[in-house]
Motif scaffolding. Structure first.
Motif, PDB file in Angstrom:
ATOM      1  N   GLY A 166      -6.821  -2.767   5.214  1.00  0.00           N
ATOM      2  CA  GLY A 166      -5.889  -2.223   4.239  1.00  0.00           C
ATOM      3  C   GLY A 166      -6.412  -1.036   3.465  1.00  0.00           C
ATOM      4  N   HIS A 167      -7.624  -0.591   3.760  1.00  0.00           N
ATOM      5  CA  HIS A 167      -8.226   0.530   3.038  1.00  0.00           C
ATOM      6  C   HIS A 167      -8.162   1.788   3.891  1.00  0.00           C
ATOM      7  CE1 HIS A 167     -10.904   2.862   0.546  1.00  0.00           C
ATOM      8  NE2 HIS A 167     -11.733   3.030   1.550  1.00  0.00           N
ATOM      9  N   ASP A 168      -7.532   2.816   3.384  1.00  0.00           N
ATOM     10  CA  ASP A 168      -7.401   4.083   4.090  1.00  0.00           C
ATOM     11  C   ASP A 168      -8.515   5.015   3.623  1.00  0.00           C
ATOM     12  OD1 ASP A 168      -6.743   6.531   5.137  1.00  0.00           O
ATOM     13  OD2 ASP A 168      -4.600   6.354   4.712  1.00  0.00           O
ATOM     14  N   ASP A 169      -9.572   5.139   4.422  1.00  0.00           N
ATOM     15  CA  ASP A 169     -10.725   5.909   3.954  1.00  0.00           C
ATOM     16  C   ASP A 169     -10.501   7.419   4.004  1.00  0.00           C
ATOM     17  OD1 ASP A 169     -10.883   6.370   6.662  1.00  0.00           O
ATOM     18  OD2 ASP A 169     -12.719   5.199   6.957  1.00  0.00           O
ATOM     19  N   ARG A 170      -9.315   7.851   4.415  1.00  0.00           N
ATOM     20  CA  ARG A 170      -9.010   9.275   4.334  1.00  0.00           C
ATOM     21  C   ARG A 170      -8.612   9.668   2.918  1.00  0.00           C
ATOM     22  NH1 ARG A 170      -4.506   8.899   8.768  1.00  0.00           N
ATOM     23  NH2 ARG A 170      -4.167   7.142   7.383  1.00  0.00           N
ATOM     24  N   PHE A 171      -7.918   8.762   2.214  1.00  0.00           N
ATOM     25  CA  PHE A 171      -7.359   9.126   0.919  1.00  0.00           C
ATOM     26  C   PHE A 171      -7.739   8.197  -0.232  1.00  0.00           C
ATOM     27  CE2 PHE A 171      -4.286  10.908   4.013  1.00  0.00           C
ATOM     28  CZ  PHE A 171      -4.343  12.234   3.619  1.00  0.00           C
ATOM     29  N   ASP A 172      -8.258   7.030   0.064  1.00  0.00           N
ATOM     30  CA  ASP A 172      -8.555   6.077  -1.018  1.00  0.00           C
ATOM     31  C   ASP A 172      -9.913   6.329  -1.646  1.00  0.00           C
ATOM     32  OD1 ASP A 172      -6.159   4.979  -0.427  1.00  0.00           O
ATOM     33  OD2 ASP A 172      -6.925   3.151   0.477  1.00  0.00           O
ATOM     34  N   PHE A 173     -10.239   7.603  -1.854  1.00  0.00           N
ATOM     35  CA  PHE A 173     -11.577   7.925  -2.351  1.00  0.00           C
ATOM     36  C   PHE A 173     -11.782   7.530  -3.818  1.00  0.00           C
ATOM     37  CE2 PHE A 173      -8.898  11.587  -3.145  1.00  0.00           C
ATOM     38  CZ  PHE A 173      -9.276  12.040  -4.396  1.00  0.00           C
ATOM     39  N   MET A 174     -10.699   7.245  -4.519  1.00  0.00           N
ATOM     40  CA  MET A 174     -10.821   6.888  -5.932  1.00  0.00           C
ATOM     41  C   MET A 174     -11.031   5.395  -6.159  1.00  0.00           C
ATOM     42  SD  MET A 174     -10.709   9.391  -8.135  1.00  0.00           S
ATOM     43  CE  MET A 174     -10.067   8.590  -9.607  1.00  0.00           C
ATOM     44  N   ALA A 175     -10.792   4.575  -5.155  1.00  0.00           N
ATOM     45  CA  ALA A 175     -10.811   3.129  -5.350  1.00  0.00           C
ATOM     46  C   ALA A 175     -12.163   2.643  -5.868  1.00  0.00           C
ATOM     47  CB  ALA A 175     -10.446   2.418  -4.051  1.00  0.00           C
ATOM     48  N   ASN A 176     -13.237   2.990  -5.164  1.00  0.00           N
ATOM     49  CA  ASN A 176     -14.559   2.531  -5.577  1.00  0.00           C
ATOM     50  C   ASN A 176     -14.989   3.154  -6.898  1.00  0.00           C
ATOM     51  OD1 ASN A 176     -14.964   0.828  -3.405  1.00  0.00           O
ATOM     52  ND2 ASN A 176     -15.977   2.377  -2.171  1.00  0.00           N
ATOM     53  N   LEU A 177     -14.573   4.381  -7.127  1.00  0.00           N
ATOM     54  CA  LEU A 177     -14.911   5.047  -8.389  1.00  0.00           C
ATOM     55  C   LEU A 177     -14.300   4.309  -9.570  1.00  0.00           C
ATOM     56  CD1 LEU A 177     -16.193   7.529  -9.784  1.00  0.00           C
ATOM     57  CD2 LEU A 177     -14.040   8.720  -9.425  1.00  0.00           C
ATOM     58  N   ARG A 178     -13.046   3.940  -9.462  1.00  0.00           N
ATOM     59  CA  ARG A 178     -12.391   3.224 -10.558  1.00  0.00           C
ATOM     60  C   ARG A 178     -12.995   1.829 -10.756  1.00  0.00           C
ATOM     61  NH1 ARG A 178      -8.022   5.927 -12.447  1.00  0.00           N
ATOM     62  NH2 ARG A 178      -7.002   7.443 -11.081  1.00  0.00           N
ATOM     63  N   ILE A 179     -13.375   1.183  -9.659  1.00  0.00           N
ATOM     64  CA  ILE A 179     -14.027  -0.125  -9.767  1.00  0.00           C
ATOM     65  C   ILE A 179     -15.345   0.014 -10.517  1.00  0.00           C
ATOM     66  CG2 ILE A 179     -15.206  -1.930  -8.445  1.00  0.00           C
ATOM     67  CD1 ILE A 179     -13.024  -1.549  -6.296  1.00  0.00           C
ATOM     68  N   ALA A 180     -16.118   1.042 -10.184  1.00  0.00           N
ATOM     69  CA  ALA A 180     -17.410   1.254 -10.833  1.00  0.00           C
ATOM     70  C   ALA A 180     -17.245   1.531 -12.323  1.00  0.00           C
ATOM     71  CB  ALA A 180     -18.144   2.412 -10.157  1.00  0.00           C
ATOM     72  N   ILE A 181     -16.257   2.350 -12.664  1.00  0.00           N
ATOM     73  CA  ILE A 181     -16.013   2.657 -14.079  1.00  0.00           C
ATOM     74  C   ILE A 181     -15.613   1.396 -14.830  1.00  0.00           C
ATOM     75  CG2 ILE A 181     -14.470   3.874 -15.669  1.00  0.00           C
ATOM     76  CD1 ILE A 181     -14.389   6.158 -13.617  1.00  0.00           C
ATOM     77  N   GLY A 182     -14.749   0.591 -14.226  1.00  0.00           N
ATOM     78  CA  GLY A 182     -14.318  -0.641 -14.877  1.00  0.00           C
ATOM     79  C   GLY A 182     -15.445  -1.622 -15.077  1.00  0.00           C
ATOM     80  N   ARG A 183     -16.393  -1.641 -14.169  1.00  0.00           N
ATOM     81  CA  ARG A 183     -17.494  -2.607 -14.251  1.00  0.00           C
ATOM     82  C   ARG A 183     -18.640  -2.100 -15.127  1.00  0.00           C
ATOM     83  NH1 ARG A 183     -18.361  -8.049 -13.225  1.00  0.00           N
ATOM     84  NH2 ARG A 183     -20.481  -8.244 -14.022  1.00  0.00           N
ATOM     85  N   LEU A 184     -19.006  -0.833 -14.960  1.00  0.00           N
ATOM     86  CA  LEU A 184     -20.210  -0.313 -15.594  1.00  0.00           C
ATOM     87  C   LEU A 184     -19.940   0.550 -16.819  1.00  0.00           C
ATOM     88  CD1 LEU A 184     -22.117   0.779 -12.353  1.00  0.00           C
ATOM     89  CD2 LEU A 184     -22.235  -1.428 -13.532  1.00  0.00           C
TER      90      LEU A 184
END
Length: 215
Positions: free
Chosen positions: A67-85
């Motif tokens: 379910g992860h589109d690595d062409r365009f979902d470049f913000m997903a991990n960034l937002r997770i990191a911001i929310g956690r750290l």
């Protein structure tokens, strides 16, 4: 991230971004190369039984992993990191800055991590993954258009495909390049523009200066 933070409460995360107008072309060519070189399994973004597809077909296809589109979902991990750290522990750096001034890029990265700049000064920035050549790109293109030859290659397995791919690389060793048409530019812009605006404002990045879609 949760485990890393539990062990190292002051952990920080680095992200390197690249203009999608060039990143996606590079990702496409890389996918074709990996798909031919490591056939069975091939690259997840290239359909089964296929060794070549046009860039726009690749760009618009439903090519996802879990379910992860690595062409365009470049913000997903960034937002997770911001929310956690927290945003202060997330650093965003630009690929284009690395290409333009590697030394300064590594120094700023060292400053963000809180390490001695001298530790970063000697890091190599070598390119370890040669790009697909024009000869290899055209060979895949021609092979895909010839049903009999394509079937023969696929039935021959990885060794047969790899052998043909290697020979094609020596025929025309120039680096393969793709020019985006208006349709591709419009699609990439629409899918990334809002995220770029948020990134530019949040991390004080001059993305427009590097040609990132922001308008």
């Amino acid at each position: 991230l949760a485990r890393a933070q539990a062990l190292f409460p002051a952990v920080r995360v680095l992200f390197t971004l690249r203009n999608p107008l060039t990143r996606l072309v590079s990702a496409y060519l890389f996918a074709l190369k990996v798909n031919a070189w490591f056939r069975n399994p091939g690259h997840h973004s290239v359909p089964d039984g296929c060794l070549y597809l046009p860039f726009n077909d690749w760009l618009q296809g439903r090519l996802t992993v879990d379910g992860h589109d690595d062409r365009f979902d470049f913000m997903a991990n960034l937002r997770i990191a911001i929310g956690r750290l927290g945003i202060d522990n997330v650093g965003v750096f630009l690929f284009e800055d690395m290409v333009r001034d590697p030394a300064s890029y590594l120094q700023r990265m060292a400053d963000f991590l809180g390490i001695d700049r001298r530790e970063a000064a000697g890091l190599p920035l070598d390119h370890f993954m040669p790009a697909i050549t024009l000869g290899q790109y055209r060979w895949l293109q021609q092979l895909q258009s010839d049903e009999s030859s394509l079937r023969h290659c696929l039935e021959g397995g990885r060794a047969t495909i790899r052998s043909g791919f290697e020979k094609a690389g020596t025929a025309d060793p120039a680096r393969a390049r793709i020019t985006l048409d208006d349709e591709a530019v419009a699609l990439i812009t629409a899918r990334s523009r809002d995220d770029h605006r948020w990134l530019a404002e949040t991390f004080d990045l001059d993305l427009a200066a590097h040609g990132y879609p922001v308008d």
